[in-house]
Structure formats: C-alpha cells, structure tokens
Design an enzyme around this catalytic site. Structure first.
Site, PDB file in Angstrom:
ATOM      1  N   ARG A 115       0.844  -1.185   0.000  1.00 29.53           N
ATOM      2  CA  ARG A 115       0.000   0.000   0.000  1.00 29.53           C
ATOM      3  C   ARG A 115       0.886   1.245   0.000  1.00 29.53           C
ATOM      4  O   ARG A 115       2.017   1.217   0.462  1.00 29.53           O
ATOM      5  CB  ARG A 115      -0.917   0.017   1.221  1.00 29.53           C
ATOM      6  CG  ARG A 115      -1.817  -1.205   1.360  1.00 29.53           C
ATOM      7  CD  ARG A 115      -2.587  -1.157   2.665  1.00 29.53           C
ATOM      8  NE  ARG A 115      -3.487  -2.306   2.835  1.00 29.53           N
ATOM      9  CZ  ARG A 115      -3.149  -3.428   3.464  1.00 29.53           C
ATOM     10  NH1 ARG A 115      -1.935  -3.548   4.000  1.00 29.53           N
ATOM     11  NH2 ARG A 115      -4.020  -4.418   3.582  1.00 29.53           N
TER      12      ARG A 115
ATOM     13  N   LYS B 162      -1.723  -2.405   8.142  1.00 30.74           N
ATOM     14  CA  LYS B 162      -2.874  -1.987   8.930  1.00 30.74           C
ATOM     15  C   LYS B 162      -2.827  -2.630  10.309  1.00 30.74           C
ATOM     16  O   LYS B 162      -2.436  -3.791  10.449  1.00 30.74           O
ATOM     17  CB  LYS B 162      -4.170  -2.375   8.218  1.00 30.74           C
ATOM     18  CG  LYS B 162      -4.426  -1.583   6.932  1.00 30.74           C
ATOM     19  CD  LYS B 162      -5.762  -1.948   6.325  1.00 30.74           C
ATOM     20  CE  LYS B 162      -6.053  -1.086   5.103  1.00 30.74           C
ATOM     21  NZ  LYS B 162      -7.374  -1.405   4.501  1.00 30.74           N
TER      22      LYS B 162
ATOM     23  N   HIS C 297      -2.807   1.888  -5.998  1.00 27.19           N
ATOM     24  CA  HIS C 297      -3.571   0.670  -5.778  1.00 27.19           C
ATOM     25  C   HIS C 297      -3.701  -0.151  -7.061  1.00 27.19           C
ATOM     26  O   HIS C 297      -3.841  -1.372  -7.008  1.00 27.19           O
ATOM     27  CB  HIS C 297      -4.958   1.010  -5.227  1.00 27.19           C
ATOM     28  CG  HIS C 297      -5.291   0.243  -3.991  1.00 27.19           C
ATOM     29  ND1 HIS C 297      -4.592   0.364  -2.810  1.00 27.19           N
ATOM     30  CD2 HIS C 297      -6.257  -0.694  -3.751  1.00 27.19           C
ATOM     31  CE1 HIS C 297      -5.113  -0.442  -1.905  1.00 27.19           C
ATOM     32  NE2 HIS C 297      -6.104  -1.094  -2.450  1.00 27.19           N
TER      33      HIS C 297
ATOM     34  N   ARG D 282      -0.824  -2.328  -7.043  1.00 25.06           N
ATOM     35  CA  ARG D 282      -1.055  -3.391  -6.056  1.00 25.06           C
ATOM     36  C   ARG D 282      -1.945  -4.483  -6.662  1.00 25.06           C
ATOM     37  O   ARG D 282      -1.647  -5.679  -6.553  1.00 25.06           O
ATOM     38  CB  ARG D 282      -1.705  -2.786  -4.820  1.00 25.06           C
ATOM     39  CG  ARG D 282      -2.066  -3.767  -3.704  1.00 25.06           C
ATOM     40  CD  ARG D 282      -2.523  -2.958  -2.494  1.00 25.06           C
ATOM     41  NE  ARG D 282      -3.184  -3.751  -1.464  1.00 25.06           N
ATOM     42  CZ  ARG D 282      -2.555  -4.416  -0.507  1.00 25.06           C
ATOM     43  NH1 ARG D 282      -1.231  -4.420  -0.486  1.00 25.06           N
ATOM     44  NH2 ARG D 282      -3.224  -5.081   0.409  1.00 25.06           N
TER      45      ARG D 282
ATOM     46  N   HIS E  16      -3.252  -9.037   3.752  1.00 28.83           N
ATOM     47  CA  HIS E  16      -4.690  -9.182   4.011  1.00 28.83           C
ATOM     48  C   HIS E  16      -4.900 -10.046   5.253  1.00 28.83           C
ATOM     49  O   HIS E  16      -4.309 -11.120   5.372  1.00 28.83           O
ATOM     50  CB  HIS E  16      -5.396  -9.847   2.830  1.00 28.83           C
ATOM     51  CG  HIS E  16      -5.526  -8.964   1.639  1.00 28.83           C
ATOM     52  ND1 HIS E  16      -5.677  -9.446   0.355  1.00 28.83           N
ATOM     53  CD2 HIS E  16      -5.531  -7.606   1.524  1.00 28.83           C
ATOM     54  CE1 HIS E  16      -5.773  -8.444  -0.495  1.00 28.83           C
ATOM     55  NE2 HIS E  16      -5.693  -7.316   0.190  1.00 28.83           N
TER      56      HIS E  16
ATOM     57  N   TYR F 221      -8.997 -11.419  -6.444  1.00 26.65           N
ATOM     58  CA  TYR F 221      -8.037 -11.484  -7.540  1.00 26.65           C
ATOM     59  C   TYR F 221      -8.194 -12.756  -8.359  1.00 26.65           C
ATOM     60  O   TYR F 221      -7.778 -12.803  -9.515  1.00 26.65           O
ATOM     61  CB  TYR F 221      -6.615 -11.364  -6.989  1.00 26.65           C
ATOM     62  CG  TYR F 221      -6.378 -10.029  -6.343  1.00 26.65           C
ATOM     63  CD1 TYR F 221      -6.294  -8.869  -7.102  1.00 26.65           C
ATOM     64  CD2 TYR F 221      -6.287  -9.913  -4.956  1.00 26.65           C
ATOM     65  CE1 TYR F 221      -6.105  -7.641  -6.513  1.00 26.65           C
ATOM     66  CE2 TYR F 221      -6.095  -8.679  -4.361  1.00 26.65           C
ATOM     67  CZ  TYR F 221      -6.012  -7.553  -5.140  1.00 26.65           C
ATOM     68  OH  TYR F 221      -5.837  -6.333  -4.546  1.00 26.65           O
TER      69      TYR F 221
END
Length: 288
Positions: free
Chosen positions: A142, A166, A234, A237, A260, A269
């Site tokens: 990110r 995150k 993104h 990404r 994730h 994906y």
C-alpha cells in the site's frame, strides 16, 4: 456523546490497534451522529435508522453507509460495556452490502512500461520515482506502507522489505532484481543529495519523508506518459497480485504478500484472473 466518541476513538487506536485511517473515519461518522443524537438517551434503534436514512437521502455511497453502520455498531458495543447503554442497541442494524468492483489491472507489458517511465523534474527525482514505481509493483504494498519505510527496513542483499501494515501488523515482503537495482541506485546516487535529517527510505523535495499524495502524483504522471491515465498506486497493487496468481502463485502466498487479514479479501483477484483468462480465450480460440 461527544466526549464518549473521543474516548471510543482512543480505545480503537490504543487498545484495539485499528489503523489511523479507520479511527479518523469512525470518529468523523460518530461526531456526525452526535449532532443528531446528542446524548445516550436518544441512542435508540429508530434514531440510528433515521440517521442512516438521512445519509441515503443525501446520496451517500453504499461504502459510506457500510462504514457508518460498522462505526455505530462498534461504538454501541463499546458503550454497552462501559455502562453508557443498558443494551447493545445498534447490534440489530444491518450493514448494507457494498458492490465490489473488479479492480483495474494493467497487462504485464503495460506494467513494465509504466515502471520504466517515471515523469520527473530532475535526475535525482527520476531515480527516486523509478525506485518507488518498481517497489510498488514488485511488492504490491500500500502507498502508506511504502511512505512509512525507513532505510533499515530494506535488505538489498536479501531482496526483502519489512512492512508495517494496517493495525501495525508487520510482514516481510520480497522483491526482485529490478527493484533491487532501482533502490540501490536511488540510495547511492540520489538520496544523499535530497535527504535531510531523516531515516525515511523515500524523501520529498524538502528532504523529509515523502507524502502519500506525492506518491500518487508520481504514479499518475507515469500513467499519463504511458497512456494509462488516472492510475493509482492501488492499481499497481492489484496488478502485482493478479500477475502473481496468473504466474501460478498460491492464493495464501499472495494474501501474506499483500497483508490481508482475511483470505476472502484476496479471493477477489481470482475473479480478476478468471476474467482476464476469458478475455484471452475469446481473442485466441477459433470457436470462441
């Protein structure tokens, strides 16, 4: 209510470990709620539904409605545990389903052309921007993760970077020879003349840590040069994840690479890859 919202935001940040962006979003939503429901006496299911209905009437997106619902449900649970509420009122709210769009994905040739065509104002900035583009595409990280990198987080000998994602979760991601060469050139030839007193891997024109908005501009300018306008970090990404899967990478490996927390997030994906496979089949098969 306002004071309770601030206490809740502090709880999210310090105890739960939610990201700064999530804390800001939840605080903003709940402060908006506090203007309609100023005290806990008015914290009723009917008033919460009326607040969400008002957002619908204002034309707010499904994603915004989903975030508002998640914010008020989390706040309601916390407020009940703190004794502000006698019952978890918002638990009965239904989160609106968000229409998930398939992300924009570059072709492999497009991606290769993009990372090699940084549109920069000086030679030093070109070397920095090239390293940024290579690293974004190589790792799928990110933009906030990239701007948070320090020099010590990158091991050029091993071709790995230690990324803080995150919720302050750390992971180690690999990158290949192209990114290694671009990073080494940036560190050896350009960063010393641009950087001030900072450990940041990438710096802006004033010598401090580069801003995420500047990284977005770097990607956008490269996209304009290569004929793929309105491109974002993104998109790189998404492209990295899709190309890995198309190359045979395991879904859980891609999950770990992207950071994730849920495999379900990574599974989008597989749909992108299937769609691209269908497009290739339609062009190539004589009876398609």
């Amino acid at each position: 209510m306002g004071e309770a919202v601030d206490d809740f935001a502090e709880h999210l940040q310090l105890v739960v470990g939610r990201s700064a962006a999530t804390v800001r979003g939840y605080r903003s939503d709940l402060r908006d709620l506090a203007r309609t429901v100023p005290d806990f006496a008015g914290f009723t299911l009917d008033n919460l539904r009326a607040w969400l209905a008002e957002a619908v009437a204002e034309g707010k997106s499904r994603a915004t409605l989903a975030r508002r619902t998640a914010a008020v449900r989390a706040f309601s649970t916390w407020a009940t545990r703190q004794g502000h509420l006698t019952a978890d009122v918002a638990a009965r709210l239904v989160t609106p389903k968000v229409n998930r769009r398939l992300p924009t994905v570059l072709g492999e040739n497009q991606a290769g052309e993009l990372v090699g065509n940084a549109a920069s104002g000086s030679e030093a900035e070109f070397l920095r921007d090239s390293a940024i583009l290579e690293l974004l595409y190589a790792t799928g990280m990110r933009v906030a993760e990239l701007t948070g990198l320090d020099i010590a987080d990158v091991d050029l000998a091993r071709g790995t970077a230690r990324v803080t994602g995150k919720g302050d979760r750390q992971r180690t991601v690999p990158f290949g020879a192209a990114a290694t060469d671009a990073l080494r050139t940036w560190l050896d030839e350009a960063r010393p003349q641009m950087a001030g007193e900072t450990d940041a891997l990438f710096v802006g024109v004033r010598g401090g840590r580069i801003d995420p908005r500047q990284v977005r501009r770097i990607v956008d300018r490269a996209g304009q040069v290569t004929g793929t306008p309105d491109l974002s970090p993104h998109s790189l990404r998404h492209s990295a994840a899709t190309h890995l899967l198309e190359g045979g990478a395991d879904l859980r490996v891609v999950q770990e690479l992207l950071g994730h927390s849920s495999l379900q997030t990574t599974q989008i994906y597989t749909h992108v890859s299937a769609q691209r496979l269908k497009e290739v089949y339609s062009r190539a098969h004589p009876r398609a």
